[in-house]
Design an enzyme around this catalytic site. Structure first.
Site, mmCIF file in Angstrom:
data_model
loop_
_atom_site.group_PDB
_atom_site.id
_atom_site.type_symbol
_atom_site.label_atom_id
_atom_site.label_comp_id
_atom_site.label_asym_id
_atom_site.label_seq_id
_atom_site.Cartn_x
_atom_site.Cartn_y
_atom_site.Cartn_z
ATOM 1 N N ARG A 147 0.851 -1.190 0.000
ATOM 2 C CA ARG A 147 0.000 0.000 0.000
ATOM 3 C C ARG A 147 0.886 1.239 0.000
ATOM 4 O O ARG A 147 1.948 1.255 0.650
ATOM 5 C CB ARG A 147 -0.883 0.036 1.257
ATOM 6 C CG ARG A 147 -2.041 -0.944 1.235
ATOM 7 C CD ARG A 147 -3.122 -0.524 0.242
ATOM 8 N NE ARG A 147 -4.253 -1.421 0.234
ATOM 9 C CZ ARG A 147 -4.419 -2.433 -0.620
ATOM 10 N NH1 ARG A 147 -3.520 -2.677 -1.555
ATOM 11 N NH2 ARG A 147 -5.497 -3.185 -0.574
ATOM 12 N N HIS A 151 -0.615 0.232 -9.930
ATOM 13 C CA HIS A 151 -1.324 -0.734 -9.064
ATOM 14 C C HIS A 151 -1.799 -1.938 -9.886
ATOM 15 O O HIS A 151 -2.991 -2.250 -9.935
ATOM 16 C CB HIS A 151 -2.511 -0.056 -8.356
ATOM 17 C CG HIS A 151 -2.901 -0.787 -7.101
ATOM 18 N ND1 HIS A 151 -3.349 -0.153 -5.971
ATOM 19 C CD2 HIS A 151 -2.915 -2.118 -6.797
ATOM 20 C CE1 HIS A 151 -3.620 -1.045 -5.027
ATOM 21 N NE2 HIS A 151 -3.362 -2.246 -5.513
HETATM 22 C C1 GLV Z 1 -5.339 -4.807 -4.089
HETATM 23 O O1 GLV Z 1 -4.567 -3.965 -3.799
HETATM 24 C C2 GLV Z 1 -5.863 -5.785 -3.181
HETATM 25 O O2 GLV Z 1 -5.813 -5.577 -1.953
HETATM 26 O O3 GLV Z 1 -6.337 -6.814 -3.660
#
Ligand code: GLV
Length: 309
Positions: free
Chosen positions: A224, A272
């Site tokens: 994160r 991401h």
């Molecule tokens: C993405 O970041 C997840 O937590 O699956």
């Protein structure tokens, strides 16, 4: 069973189709068209709006559609009193591990340097160490951390992990808790963060931590954005404490175009994408969970809200 499906992705239709293909008996309702909320048994969600659970008096399970539940816990401090589960899909864990493998190879085999040379059409060869001489340190030994450790180990890297509790099954040295952190960092050349985001792990990737790594180390953050203190990363790259970083996650996503991270020569940014959920395989895991709920069997991957994951 009546199920509400809510995501912030553009894949809601694919999820619905998969759910109905794998479990045709389900009554799948797409948020916000959910009919009478009192009828709903299960919510499948990703970053739900604050009012999503309103009126769901008979709710039995909240199943998150991703690995991390920090977003849900943060936006809903008063969740309905039902079990919350996170998604553990071996296919997603494998995808995450592949991302970390790429990052490890990138820094080990100096593709970051060759990329900079490429831009200048510069032909220059560099020596590099063998995999066994590269100390990779994985923070977090959940499903994703464990898959990453195993993949890197198979390729001969010198892998160790850092976790909250001992993991004798890990097959690599595991450094435990606060006391284990300094020795873990001192032996790590490529640091990979795969921790859950909790009050304890927020901002863990800070100046104090970087200073304990050997000079010229690398950082990979696929957990994160809030784990990382960005100004401290920039300072560590400036001082040479860190030689490079690969970042998939950011406190504000999409990462604003104005962010200096995009343009830093020693930072490789990805959007991401390390472990995008695969609706087909994830639905298999979810349908198994729903069957368990139906049969009154123990549920999988339940979250302990007090622990934060
Ligand atoms: C993405 O970041 C997840 O937590 O699956």
């Amino acid at each position: 069973m009546k199920v509400v499906l809510q995501t912030t992705w553009n894949t809601t239709a694919a999820w619905r189709a998969e759910l109905l293909r794998q479990a045709p008996d389900l009554d799948v309702r797409i948020w916000p068209e959910i009919g009478d909320p009192a009828e709903i048994d299960v919510v499948l969600c990703w970053q739900p709006p604050p009012d999503l659970f309103t009126g769901m008096r008979n709710l039995r399970l909240i199943q998150v559609l991703g690995a991390g539940v920090d977003g849900l816990l943060r936006s809903h401090p008063q969740l309905p009193p039902v079990p919350v589960a996170r998604l553990v899909d071996p296919v997603m864990s494998r995808r995450m591990a592949e991302y970390c493998l790429y990052a490890t190879l990138r820094f080990h085999r100096q593709f970051d340097i060759y990329e900079r040379q490429l831009a200048q059409a510069r032909w220059e060869r560099h020596q590099h160490a063998d995999a066994g001489e590269i100390a990779v340190g994985v923070m977090g030994l959940g499903a994703i951390g464990s898959a990453t450790v195993q993949l890197l180990r198979q390729l001969g890297y010198n892998v160790a992990a850092w976790a909250r509790s001992p993991h004798p099954e890990a097959g690599v040295p595991v450094f435990v808790g606060e006391e284990g952190l300094p020795a873990f960092l001192a032996r790590t050349r490529i640091l990979i963060c795969l921790l859950p985001l909790t009050a304890q792990t927020a901002s863990i990737l800070d100046r104090r931590l970087f200073e304990q790594l050997p000079h010229g180390s690398y950082l990979v953050n696929a957990a994160r954005g809030e784990h990382l203190v960005v100004p401290h990363l920039l300072a560590a790259l400036e001082s040479g404490r860190l030689e490079g970083a690969m970042l998939d996650v950011f406190a504000h996503e999409p990462l604003p175009r104005s962010s200096p991270l995009w343009r830093h020569p020693k930072i490789f940014v990805t959007p991401h994408t390390a472990g995008i959920t695969n609706p087909r395989t994830a639905t298999g895991v979810i349908v198994e969970q729903l069957r368990r709920l139906e049969r009154g069997e123990p549920l999988l991957h339940l979250v302990d809200p007090s622990r934060g994951y």
